[in-house]
Design an enzyme around this catalytic site. Structure first.
Site, PDB file in Angstrom:
ATOM      1  N   ASN A  15       0.845  -1.204   0.000  1.00  0.00           N
ATOM      2  CA  ASN A  15       0.000   0.000   0.000  1.00  0.00           C
ATOM      3  C   ASN A  15       0.874   1.244   0.000  1.00  0.00           C
ATOM      4  O   ASN A  15       2.013   1.210   0.481  1.00  0.00           O
ATOM      5  CB  ASN A  15      -0.845   0.085   1.281  1.00  0.00           C
ATOM      6  N   ASP A  17       1.107   4.485   2.031  1.00  0.00           N
ATOM      7  CA  ASP A  17       0.586   5.008   3.303  1.00  0.00           C
ATOM      8  C   ASP A  17       0.539   6.533   3.253  1.00  0.00           C
ATOM      9  O   ASP A  17       1.575   7.193   3.034  1.00  0.00           O
ATOM     10  CB  ASP A  17       1.488   4.574   4.468  1.00  0.00           C
ATOM     11  N   LYS A  44       1.252  -4.445   4.930  1.00  0.00           N
ATOM     12  CA  LYS A  44       1.895  -5.389   5.852  1.00  0.00           C
ATOM     13  C   LYS A  44       2.882  -6.297   5.123  1.00  0.00           C
ATOM     14  O   LYS A  44       3.964  -6.593   5.632  1.00  0.00           O
ATOM     15  CB  LYS A  44       0.835  -6.216   6.579  1.00  0.00           C
ATOM     16  N   THR A 208       2.326 -11.012  20.603  1.00  0.00           N
ATOM     17  CA  THR A 208       3.013  -9.730  20.750  1.00  0.00           C
ATOM     18  C   THR A 208       2.185  -8.850  21.691  1.00  0.00           C
ATOM     19  O   THR A 208       0.966  -8.786  21.585  1.00  0.00           O
ATOM     20  CB  THR A 208       3.226  -9.037  19.394  1.00  0.00           C
ATOM     21  N   GLY A 210       2.970  -5.418  22.599  1.00  0.00           N
ATOM     22  CA  GLY A 210       3.358  -4.010  22.522  1.00  0.00           C
ATOM     23  C   GLY A 210       4.594  -3.730  23.349  1.00  0.00           C
ATOM     24  O   GLY A 210       5.588  -4.457  23.288  1.00  0.00           O
ATOM     25  N   ASP A 235       6.848   6.642  15.854  1.00  0.00           N
ATOM     26  CA  ASP A 235       5.733   6.213  14.998  1.00  0.00           C
ATOM     27  C   ASP A 235       5.741   4.678  15.005  1.00  0.00           C
ATOM     28  O   ASP A 235       6.678   4.065  14.503  1.00  0.00           O
ATOM     29  CB  ASP A 235       5.957   6.764  13.583  1.00  0.00           C
ATOM     30  N   ASP A 241       5.203  -5.277  11.795  1.00  0.00           N
ATOM     31  CA  ASP A 241       5.631  -5.893  10.526  1.00  0.00           C
ATOM     32  C   ASP A 241       7.142  -6.127  10.527  1.00  0.00           C
ATOM     33  O   ASP A 241       7.624  -7.161  10.038  1.00  0.00           O
ATOM     34  CB  ASP A 241       5.246  -4.994   9.351  1.00  0.00           C
ATOM     35  N   GLY A 276       7.201   6.444   9.382  1.00  0.00           N
ATOM     36  CA  GLY A 276       6.930   5.530   8.275  1.00  0.00           C
ATOM     37  C   GLY A 276       7.054   4.084   8.730  1.00  0.00           C
ATOM     38  O   GLY A 276       7.621   3.775   9.783  1.00  0.00           O
TER      39      GLY A 276
END
Ligand code: RIB
Length: 294
Positions: A15, A17, A44, A208, A210, A235, A241, A276
């Protein structure tokens, strides 16, 4: 893993972004003013392929983009990261676009218009992943393409990794062909919890959590926790990913799962330190340095 196989193949989405920096999400019916945060390669699948290549694995990406400028941007980003791209350019659909709302605390909300990603076929996925030692997929592309890639990879003797994001109930049907399942806490709950996932055939589940890190779950064994690296996140888009891509790369390079998870956490942390979903700051040396300084 068979010795005749090599490298990582990632089957998934690509994609463009479009990032808007904003304090909070808009309410229904509200127009909210944010700040332009930039235009970045994303998706992803693409993010994971770039991370696998940047963390040292020979990497192929299998996906579909449009015959438009965004498709060319993504093709160039893959080439720059050293990814061998088996990219089909759709004559009919535009390149996928993700609208990323980047909040002040580094977190985000993402809305995806899948576009050409919806055209990925089982034939594309199987052909593009043939010969890889590790095959990695997510669920932002057609389910049939993911299922076919995992089944063919399993039959060839490759190691299969599924990042079940975004979560969908049918993902459980894929688990007999999955060696390592990666889910976050929300996805895990949506799919019925760790015990159900292990019982459905996933040999290993990586949860996962965080900023808390990740926990490795295997049937009949105690969970093994790996702490996250402490960083100031700029960010977090693409951090998960980068984790998946680096995990695939580490496993392809022969690391055991526990140290591979540490390297994957380091890769996620490096991406979260930058704007990004991908960053040239991610490299084998950067991962080595972060891991060594722990
Ligand atoms: O995981 C982050 C990614 O999700 C973004 O790059 C966006 O494109 C969406 O696919």
């Amino acid at each position: 893993m068979s010795d005749a196989l090599a490298g990582v193949a990632v089957v998934g989405s690509a994609n463009l972004d479009l990032v808007v920096e904003v304090a909070r999400p808009p309410r229904v019916g509200e127009t909210l003013l944010g700040r332009a945060g930039g235009r970045f390669p994303g998706g992803k699948g693409l993010n994971q392929a770039v991370a696998a290549a940047r963390t040292g694995a020979s990497t192929r990406f299998v996906g579909v983009v449009g015959q438009d400028e965004a498709g060319s941007v993504l093709e160039a980003a893959l080439a720059k990261a050293g990814v061998d791209a088996a990219l089909r350019r759709s004559a009919a659909a535009p390149t996928g676009v993700a609208h990323v709302l980047a909040f002040d605390d580094g977190d985000n909300s993402i809305l995806v218009a899948a576009g050409a990603n919806t055209e990925l076929t089982p034939e594309d996925a199987v052909a593009g992943t043939a010969g890889a030692a590790v095959v990695l997929a997510q669920l932002e592309v057609p389910f049939g393409a993911v299922a076919a890639a995992l089944r063919a990879a399993r039959r060839s003797g490759a190691l299969t990794i599924l990042n079940a994001a975004p979560a969908q109930m049918r993902a459980v049907d894929l688990l007999p062909d999955v060696d390592v399942l990666v889910v976050n806490e929300t996805e895990c709950a949506e799919l019925g919890g760790i015990d159900r996932l292990l019982g459905a055939g996933a040999g290993t589940v990586v949860l996962t959590e965080g900023a808390a890190g990740v926990t490795l779950h295997r049937a009949g064994r105690a969970g093994q926790h790996v702490a996250a690296f402490r960083i100031d996140a700029v960010d977090t888009t693409g951090a998960g990913d980068a984790f998946c891509g680096a995990l695939a790369a580490s496993l392809a390079q022969g690391w055991d799962i526990a140290p591979a998870l540490v390297r994957a956490c380091a890769a996620g942390a490096i991406v979260a330190r930058h704007r990004g979903a991908t960053t040239p700051a991610l490299s084998v040396a950067a991962v080595d340095a972060l891991v060594a300084g722990r």
